[in-house]
Design an enzyme around this catalytic site. Structure first.
Site, PDB file in Angstrom:
ATOM      1  N   PHE A 160       0.679  -1.355  -0.087  1.00 21.36           N
ATOM      2  CA  PHE A 160      -0.162  -0.154  -0.053  1.00 21.36           C
ATOM      3  C   PHE A 160       0.777   1.289   0.126  1.00 21.36           C
ATOM      4  CE2 PHE A 160      -2.381  -3.346   2.026  1.00 21.36           C
ATOM      5  CZ  PHE A 160      -3.690  -3.366   1.379  1.00 21.36           C
ATOM      6  N   LEU A 161       2.284   1.174  -0.194  1.00 23.70           N
ATOM      7  CA  LEU A 161       3.094   2.351  -0.355  1.00 23.70           C
ATOM      8  C   LEU A 161       2.953   3.439  -1.185  1.00 23.70           C
ATOM      9  CD1 LEU A 161       5.642   1.840  -2.212  1.00 23.70           C
ATOM     10  CD2 LEU A 161       6.094   0.307  -0.475  1.00 23.70           C
ATOM     11  N   PHE A 257      -7.299  12.667   0.546  1.00 27.53           N
ATOM     12  CA  PHE A 257      -7.701  12.339  -0.615  1.00 27.53           C
ATOM     13  C   PHE A 257      -9.025  12.977  -1.093  1.00 27.53           C
ATOM     14  CE2 PHE A 257      -4.655   9.315  -2.457  1.00 27.53           C
ATOM     15  CZ  PHE A 257      -4.025   9.260  -1.417  1.00 27.53           C
ATOM     16  N   LEU A 258      -8.949  14.381  -0.472  1.00 24.65           N
ATOM     17  CA  LEU A 258     -10.063  15.187  -0.869  1.00 24.65           C
ATOM     18  C   LEU A 258      -9.419  16.303  -1.541  1.00 24.65           C
ATOM     19  CD1 LEU A 258     -12.872  14.983   1.802  1.00 24.65           C
ATOM     20  CD2 LEU A 258     -12.865  13.882  -0.467  1.00 24.65           C
ATOM     21  N   CYS A 268      -0.185   3.573 -10.418  1.00 21.83           N
ATOM     22  CA  CYS A 268      -1.051   2.550  -9.686  1.00 21.83           C
ATOM     23  C   CYS A 268      -2.636   3.061 -10.139  1.00 21.83           C
ATOM     24  CB  CYS A 268      -1.146   2.870  -8.270  1.00 21.83           C
ATOM     25  SG  CYS A 268       0.523   1.955  -7.875  1.00 21.83           S
ATOM     26  N   ARG A 335       4.818   8.785 -14.892  1.00 24.52           N
ATOM     27  CA  ARG A 335       3.985   7.720 -15.585  1.00 24.52           C
ATOM     28  C   ARG A 335       2.596   8.359 -15.368  1.00 24.52           C
ATOM     29  NH1 ARG A 335       6.158   2.311 -13.206  1.00 24.52           N
ATOM     30  NH2 ARG A 335       6.722   3.632 -11.584  1.00 24.52           N
TER      31      ARG A 335
END
Ligand code: UDX
Length: 440
Positions: A160-161, A257-258, A268, A335
């Site tokens: 999960f890194l 994450f908002l 990912c 990427r």
């Protein structure tokens, strides 16, 4: 423990170095001879804060080695982590050729019990396929005319890194997930992670694989959700920074994450969302929600471009200075970076693009064509008609904005990450545009 890591890419190197740091003997494998040569000379092929220093320490303590040979790694280890690339195929499926080939090679070189652990993100059911490939390829050994059965286990232990804070994330994880099918595998993996003193969740392999799919896709959903909210904020005069703060104070939602912006990128989220949608399709489920998450992400940069076109007017022959090329700060990784799509569109419209990134210049030089790569933020915006901030590197906050204002042709800033202080910049005489700030 003696551990082999097959695949010395991003996940493999961080995992290998960190497992060695917490006391294990690790051998990292890669089929790229140049990479192994560089690693043996102490050069880390990726930029990740703290990783190279940690690698040197582990090598000095003789707990970390590098090799090009899976055979050597198999002979020296009882636990083998697979940290191989699983790139998307044109139809969105993950290409698992590297995983299959490595599983076969492990089987061919097995001489005692091995625990084979999936570390890279793989579609659910890959564990089963690894087991089958190993079984089919095990060498047949006989003793006194009887077939000797070689024992092995397959397990899933998703990573999960996050890039940019990978070492920190590895050492202080929120949880370690172990997908196992035997007590023996569970015991070994628990032993490996014991020094981390963290919450360990044990499941079967399929659930562990699903935890990875669901976690990354949920985070991508949070980002697309706030980006959609930002679109409406702009139209009704609300400020998405305040809206996110207000939402985030609810513990059930959380503030992380908002951050509205120009969309998620990296190696990912785009790939993992695709692969979860495909997994649903293959199993007769239309994951419409995730398709929309993807659509919002793919269109987010376009509304940014429209805003630029509206405010800068004709882009032909205009000079646009760009700060930040990496898909996020503290990495040199470009990427699926939003910067790539934005630069391509600006060039398509005839703009002259100048760019600077604190770490990604080497990657930029090999990827970007026709972009003037500059040595610092100031030379990037000389005579520019607009400045675009595309990656929120902390150093961009420290820039002397008076100097910036005076060297630009037009003092207009488009902050694709809502990082800069809008009021302060407007007081200095800039025109400032963020994402969802309700200031259009
Ligand atoms: C992600 C997951 O976080 C990690 O758990 C998994 O192992 C790998 O994928 P990573 O891709 O390294 O990690 O970066 P992350 O920090 O999650 O950011 C991904 C993208 O989302 C970046 O482009 C970032 O700019 C964007 N993002 C993130 C937002 O646009 N808004 C946010 O609020 C958070």
């Amino acid at each position: 423990m003696n551990i082999a890591i097959i695949g010395s890419g991003y996940v493999g190197l961080v995992t290998g170095v960190c497992l060695s740091h917490i006391g294990h003997h690790v051998i990292c494998v890669d089929n790229n001879p140049q990479k192994i040569k560089a690693l043996k000379k102490g050069r880390m092929p990726i930029y990740e804060p703290g990783l190279e220093e940690l690698m040197h320490e582990c090598v000095i303590k003789r707990r970390l080695k590098f090799t090009g040979s899976i055979k050597e790694a198999c002979q020296k280890s009882s636990v083998i982590f697979l940290a191989l690339p699983t790139p998307p195929k044109p139809n969105g499926d993950a290409d698992l050729t590297y995983i299959e080939n490595a599983s076969r090679e492990i089987a061919l070189n097995m001489d005692s019990y091995k625990l084979i652990v999936e570390k890279s993100t793989v579609p659910a059911e890959t564990g089963k396929k690894i087991r089958r490939t190993v079984q089919l390829n095990l060498p047949k050994r006989f003793k006194d005319g009887n077939k000797i059965l070689l024992d092995f286990d397959v397990a899933s232990n998703p990573e999960f890194l996050k890039e940019g804070s990978a070492v920190q994330d590895f050492m202080n994880p929120d949880r370690v997930v172990l997908g196992v099918e035997s007590k023996k595998a569970e015991k070994i993996l628990r032993e490996i992670y014991k020094p981390l003193k963290t919450k360990i969740l044990v499941t079967n392999i399929a659930s562990s694989e699903m935890i990875k799919h669901a976690s990354n896709s949920f985070l991508a959903t949070k980002i697309s959700f706030v980006n959609a909210v930002a679109q409406i904020c702009d139209r009704v005069g609300a400020d998405v920074l305040k809206v996110a703060e207000g939402m985030g104070l609810d513990k059930r939602i959380g503030r992380q994450f908002l951050d509205a912006g120009i969309g998620y990128g990296g190696s990912c989220f785009p790939k993992d969302v695709d692969s979860f949608v495909r997994l649903g399709e293959k199993n007769g489920y239309d994951f419409g929600l995730l398709k929309e998450v993807r659509r919002i992400n793919e269109t987010q940069h376009q509304s940014f471009i429209h805003l630029i076109e509206e405010k800068v007017w004709n882009l032909k022959e205009k000079t646009i200075g760009i700060w930040g090329l990496a898909f996020k700060p503290n990495t040199d990784d470009m990427r699926s970076a939003a910067s790539l799509k934005i630069i391509a569109q600006l060039q398509h419209e005839g703009a002259k693009v100048k760019a600077y990134d604190p770490k990604a210049m080497r990657n930029a030089a090999s990827i970007l064509k026709g972009v003037v790569l500059c040595k610092d933020p100031y030379s990037t915006i000389e005579d520019a008609d607009a400045l675009l901030l595309l990656t929120e590197w902390p150093e961009f906050k420290e820039v002397n904005f008076i100097q910036v204002r005076d060297s630009m042709r037009q003092a207009v800033i488009f902050d694709g990450r809502n990082m800069l202080d809008a009021d302060k910049l407007e007081d200095m005489g800039f025109e400032y545009f963020g994402i969802g700030r309700g200031r259009l």
